[in-house]
Design a protein around this motif. Structure first.
Motif, short mmCIF file in Angstrom:
data_model
loop_
_atom_site.label_atom_id
_atom_site.label_comp_id
_atom_site.label_asym_id
_atom_site.label_seq_id
_atom_site.Cartn_x
_atom_site.Cartn_y
_atom_site.Cartn_z
N LEU A 264 0.86 -1.18 0.00
CA LEU A 264 0.00 0.00 0.00
C LEU A 264 0.89 1.23 0.00
N VAL A 265 0.70 2.10 -1.01
CA VAL A 265 1.46 3.34 -1.12
C VAL A 265 0.51 4.50 -0.86
N GLU A 266 0.83 5.35 0.11
CA GLU A 266 0.05 6.55 0.38
C GLU A 266 0.90 7.77 0.02
N LEU A 267 0.43 8.54 -0.95
CA LEU A 267 1.18 9.69 -1.46
C LEU A 267 0.78 10.94 -0.69
N ALA A 268 1.70 11.48 0.07
CA ALA A 268 1.41 12.62 0.94
C ALA A 268 0.97 13.84 0.14
N GLY A 269 -0.17 14.40 0.53
CA GLY A 269 -0.66 15.63 -0.05
C GLY A 269 -1.35 15.51 -1.40
N MET A 270 -1.41 14.30 -1.95
CA MET A 270 -2.05 14.11 -3.25
C MET A 270 -3.53 13.83 -3.09
N GLY A 271 -4.31 14.28 -4.07
CA GLY A 271 -5.74 14.08 -4.04
C GLY A 271 -6.17 12.84 -4.79
N HIS A 272 -7.35 12.93 -5.41
CA HIS A 272 -7.94 11.77 -6.06
C HIS A 272 -7.33 11.49 -7.43
N MET A 273 -6.84 12.52 -8.12
CA MET A 273 -6.38 12.37 -9.50
C MET A 273 -4.90 12.00 -9.56
N THR A 274 -4.51 10.96 -8.85
CA THR A 274 -3.10 10.62 -8.69
C THR A 274 -2.33 10.39 -10.00
N PRO A 275 -2.89 9.76 -11.04
CA PRO A 275 -2.10 9.60 -12.27
C PRO A 275 -1.68 10.92 -12.90
N VAL A 276 -2.46 11.99 -12.68
CA VAL A 276 -2.10 13.31 -13.18
C VAL A 276 -1.31 14.10 -12.14
N GLU A 277 -1.68 14.00 -10.88
CA GLU A 277 -0.99 14.73 -9.82
C GLU A 277 0.41 14.19 -9.53
N ALA A 278 0.55 12.89 -9.55
CA ALA A 278 1.83 12.23 -9.23
C ALA A 278 2.15 11.19 -10.28
N PRO A 279 2.34 11.61 -11.53
CA PRO A 279 2.50 10.64 -12.62
C PRO A 279 3.69 9.72 -12.45
#
Length: 308
Positions: A264-279
């Motif tokens: 399980l990876v939890e990306l700090a500060g990222m919202g729902h649109m992870t493929p665009v927010e944290a590509p």
């Protein structure tokens, strides 16, 4: 980024025909014979949503992306065409149309795309072709009850208001500074760059109102717990800690319930649109799965198939 999102060359386009006759638009990138990755986007999105992953993976993978019915270039379904059964049918049709007999792929699903994978988990076509899965910013049930888009304490009032907001029939209209601010609040982390907000806004606003409403009703009553437990292959789970639509409570519960969760990876500060927010982070998860379960290394060129 918004310009780059719409500038990808398409190596091949095809149509997959689903069980009820629905025509599903499919795009295939990358070299023939390369290890396959199948990308399933979320509610109100399209294949364009995966642009950064396609760009990063297509040099050494065959990347298959498709428009969920009623999104992008897949026609809006008629009455009775909105259901998790239909989503599973469509995914099976895409796998059958793009993969050879026994050919396996890594499947990545964002939001409703992850729900699609859960819905299809027990299907023969899915089990034949799926080698591993990434569930990205998604959940199996209680979506309106757990969402934090409406800033109230958990309870019946918040759930009802959330269902009303997400299920609104009103047109979204043109992309404006106000609409981008609303979209960012609901779906993206507070530090998201303006060009990424712009890109997501243009994708979401392009979704037909009829389809947006039809799928909102399915998502409001979603219950895919059984499908989640049917995912008996390696599954990675990823979520942003600032996700208001499918908060991390879903991902943590999925990680506990999955028969073979690889992490399980939890990306700090990222919202729902992870493929665009944290590509980069999302692409890295897909690459790790292809390396481990399909045996492809970053930058490795596919071997030419032997001629019969």
């Amino acid at each position: 980024m918004s310009r780059r999102l719409i500038s990808l060359p398409v190596s091949r386009e095809l149509t997959a025909v689903s069980a009820d006759g629905a025509r599903i638009h499919v795009e295939v990138y990358g070299p023939e014979g390369a290890p396959a990755v199948v990308l399933a986007h979320g509610w109100t999105c399209s294949t364009t949503f995966w642009a950064e992953q396609i760009r990063a993976l297509a040099s050494d993978h065959r990347v298959i992306a498709y428009d969920q019915r009623g999104h992008g270039r897949s026609p809006v379904p008629g009455p009775g065409g909105y259901s998790t059964t239909a989503l599973a049918d469509d995914l099976e049709a895409v796998l059958a149309a793009t993969l050879g007999p026994g050919e396996r792929a890594v499947l990545a699903g964002h939001s409703m795309g992850g729900m699609t994978i859960m819905a299809a988990a027990g299907r023969p076509g899915f089990r034949q072709h799926a080698a591993a899965v990434l569930l990205c910013s998604t959940g199996p049930s209680r979506l309106t009850a757990e969402a934090t888009v409406v800033p109230l304490r958990p309870g019946g009032l918040r759930t009802r208001l959330t269902k009303a907001v997400l299920g609104a029939k009103a047109p979204l209209g043109p992309v404006t500074p106000v609409s981008k601010k609303v979209l960012k609040y609901a779906t993206m982390g507070p530090g998201t760059a303006p060009d990424r907000v712009e890109a997501c806004a243009r994708i979401v606003h392009a979704c037909p109102r009829t389809s947006r409403f039809g799928w909102s009703q399915v998502l409001a009553g979603l219950d895919l717990g059984e499908g989640l437990r049917e995912l008996r292959l390696p599954v990675a789970v990823l979520v942003g800690t600032a996700d208001r639509l499918t908060p991390a409570v879903h991902s943590r519960a999925m990680a506990d319930a999955l028969p073979h969760c690889t992490g399980l990876v939890e990306l700090a500060g990222m919202g729902h649109m992870t493929p665009v927010e944290a590509p980069e982070a999302v692409t890295a998860q897909i690459r790790e799965l292809t390396l481990t379960y399909l045996g492809v290394k970053s930058g490795e060129q596919p071997k030419e198939k032997e001629q019969a």
